[in-house]
Design a protein around this motif. Structure first.
Motif, PDB file in Angstrom:
ATOM      1  N   UNK A  68       0.854  -1.195   0.000  1.00  0.00           N
ATOM      2  CA  UNK A  68       0.000   0.000   0.000  1.00  0.00           C
ATOM      3  C   UNK A  68       0.888   1.242   0.000  1.00  0.00           C
ATOM      4  N   UNK A  69       0.287   2.382  -0.361  1.00  0.00           N
ATOM      5  CA  UNK A  69       0.982   3.657  -0.241  1.00  0.00           C
ATOM      6  C   UNK A  69       2.138   3.849  -1.194  1.00  0.00           C
ATOM      7  N   UNK A  70       2.075   3.259  -2.390  1.00  0.00           N
ATOM      8  CA  UNK A  70       3.178   3.441  -3.340  1.00  0.00           C
ATOM      9  C   UNK A  70       3.323   4.898  -3.787  1.00  0.00           C
ATOM     10  N   UNK A  71       2.254   5.676  -3.608  1.00  0.00           N
ATOM     11  CA  UNK A  71       2.308   7.105  -3.947  1.00  0.00           C
ATOM     12  C   UNK A  71       2.527   7.981  -2.712  1.00  0.00           C
ATOM     13  N   UNK A  72       2.756   7.361  -1.583  1.00  0.00           N
ATOM     14  CA  UNK A  72       2.939   8.115  -0.332  1.00  0.00           C
ATOM     15  C   UNK A  72       4.412   8.490  -0.179  1.00  0.00           C
ATOM     16  N   UNK A  73       4.843   9.469  -0.937  1.00  0.00           N
ATOM     17  CA  UNK A  73       6.241   9.892  -0.899  1.00  0.00           C
ATOM     18  C   UNK A  73       6.354  11.374  -1.239  1.00  0.00           C
ATOM     19  N   UNK A  74       7.476  11.953  -0.875  1.00  0.00           N
ATOM     20  CA  UNK A  74       7.825  13.315  -1.265  1.00  0.00           C
ATOM     21  C   UNK A  74       9.238  13.288  -1.837  1.00  0.00           C
ATOM     22  N   UNK A  75       9.586  14.324  -2.564  1.00  0.00           N
ATOM     23  CA  UNK A  75      10.945  14.470  -3.074  1.00  0.00           C
ATOM     24  C   UNK A  75      11.784  15.156  -1.999  1.00  0.00           C
ATOM     25  N   UNK A  76      13.053  14.832  -1.935  1.00  0.00           N
ATOM     26  CA  UNK A  76      13.922  15.207  -0.825  1.00  0.00           C
ATOM     27  C   UNK A  76      13.926  16.685  -0.465  1.00  0.00           C
ATOM     28  N   UNK A  77      13.697  17.585  -1.418  1.00  0.00           N
ATOM     29  CA  UNK A  77      13.782  19.012  -1.130  1.00  0.00           C
ATOM     30  C   UNK A  77      12.413  19.665  -0.893  1.00  0.00           C
ATOM     31  N   UNK A  78      11.353  18.848  -0.787  1.00  0.00           N
ATOM     32  CA  UNK A  78      10.036  19.421  -0.488  1.00  0.00           C
ATOM     33  C   UNK A  78       9.953  19.859   0.972  1.00  0.00           C
ATOM     34  N   UNK A  79       9.115  20.872   1.210  1.00  0.00           N
ATOM     35  CA  UNK A  79       8.950  21.447   2.548  1.00  0.00           C
ATOM     36  C   UNK A  79       8.237  20.453   3.467  1.00  0.00           C
ATOM     37  N   UNK A  80       8.473  20.585   4.780  1.00  0.00           N
ATOM     38  CA  UNK A  80       7.857  19.616   5.688  1.00  0.00           C
ATOM     39  C   UNK A  80       6.338  19.765   5.770  1.00  0.00           C
ATOM     40  N   UNK A  81       5.788  20.886   5.340  1.00  0.00           N
ATOM     41  CA  UNK A  81       4.330  20.992   5.231  1.00  0.00           C
ATOM     42  C   UNK A  81       3.812  19.964   4.220  1.00  0.00           C
ATOM     43  N   UNK A  82       4.571  19.766   3.133  1.00  0.00           N
ATOM     44  CA  UNK A  82       4.165  18.791   2.118  1.00  0.00           C
ATOM     45  C   UNK A  82       4.164  17.374   2.686  1.00  0.00           C
ATOM     46  N   UNK A  83       5.093  17.101   3.600  1.00  0.00           N
ATOM     47  CA  UNK A  83       5.153  15.779   4.234  1.00  0.00           C
ATOM     48  C   UNK A  83       3.860  15.510   5.000  1.00  0.00           C
ATOM     49  N   UNK A  84       3.436  16.494   5.805  1.00  0.00           N
ATOM     50  CA  UNK A  84       2.187  16.367   6.569  1.00  0.00           C
ATOM     51  C   UNK A  84       1.007  16.158   5.632  1.00  0.00           C
ATOM     52  N   UNK A  85       0.967  16.918   4.563  1.00  0.00           N
ATOM     53  CA  UNK A  85      -0.159  16.840   3.625  1.00  0.00           C
ATOM     54  C   UNK A  85      -0.243  15.466   2.969  1.00  0.00           C
ATOM     55  N   UNK A  86       0.903  14.941   2.516  1.00  0.00           N
ATOM     56  CA  UNK A  86       0.917  13.627   1.864  1.00  0.00           C
ATOM     57  C   UNK A  86       0.522  12.534   2.852  1.00  0.00           C
TER      58      UNK A  86
END
Length: 221
Positions: A68-86
């Motif tokens: 599950x969650x194969x799309x649950x990722x961020x790119x290394x330089x994304x902001x930590x707000x994006x981490x929470x959102x994903x």
């Protein structure tokens, strides 16, 4: 703070050749119910405790389970707000971090991101929070900043979100560097700004749950 700086190196990835029993043991040791799975440096998704228990055969290799969650990722330089959102969009406790070329870098546990937010300058520096409601066409951060600075204060951070009750309206959340804000609110109201929320310093720092609620309010999720 960006995603690569928040990677939790204590959380190891599993390989497709590992079995479900190994995954369950690691989950128990790490007190989580999901772990990333990688193959040749590529992120495949997450194996969860629920998936393994539903199959009722922990001897099977990970490659034989549904991931599950194969799309649950961020790119290394994304902001930590994006981490929470994903993480919120996928209802996961952790998010994978990938390089620009798609290589697996590690995972971020949601608690680490919340801690990073709580430790950020905008939170740690004393100050109060104001939430304004306004029509989209009336929004001007420069004008709001001018009024705030005229009262001897500064805006440490600001977030703009659509009002869930009326998409033509905006909710503007401001973190200020002052704890006494009565003169600031009076000035803003004098110029026609509607204030729908105010949070004093002692209220902001009362406990961790309130800081988490504040983060959710910031991100409107």
């Amino acid at each position: 703070m960006v995603a690569v700086e928040l990677i939790n190196h204590m959380i190891p990835p599993l390989k497709p050749s590992d079995d479900g029993h190994k995954a369950i043991v690691w989950m128990e040791e790490l007190r989580t119910n999901q772990l990333p799975v990688i193959e040749k440096g590529k992120f495949l998704g997450f194996i969860t405790e629920e998936i393994i228990l539903e199959e009722n055969d922990s001897k099977r290799p990970i490659r034989d389970y549904f991931l599950d969650g194969e799309d649950c990722f961020v790119i290394e330089h994304q902001h930590f707000y994006d981490v929470i959102k994903v993480a919120t969009e996928h209802d996961f406790q952790m998010v994978a971090v990938l390089s620009e070329t798609g290589g697996f870098q590690g995972v971020i546990a949601i608690e680490d991101t919340i801690n990073a937010f709580a430790e950020s300058t905008a939170i740690q520096e004393p100050g109060a929070i104001l939430v304004l409601l306004m029509n989209q066409r009336d929004y001007s951060l420069a004008e709001i900043s001018r009024l705030v600075e005229a009262e001897g204060a500064r805006i440490l951070s600001s977030t703009v979100n659509p009002d869930p009750k009326d998409m033509s309206m905006l909710r503007v959340t401001l973190k200020l560097n002052k704890t006494e804000i009565s003169h600031i609110t009076a000035s803003l109201e004098r110029f026609g700004y509607r204030i729908i929320g105010r949070f004093q310093e002692e209220e902001i720092k009362s406990n961790d749950q309130e800081r988490f609620d504040l983060l959710m309010r910031y991100l409107n999720i």
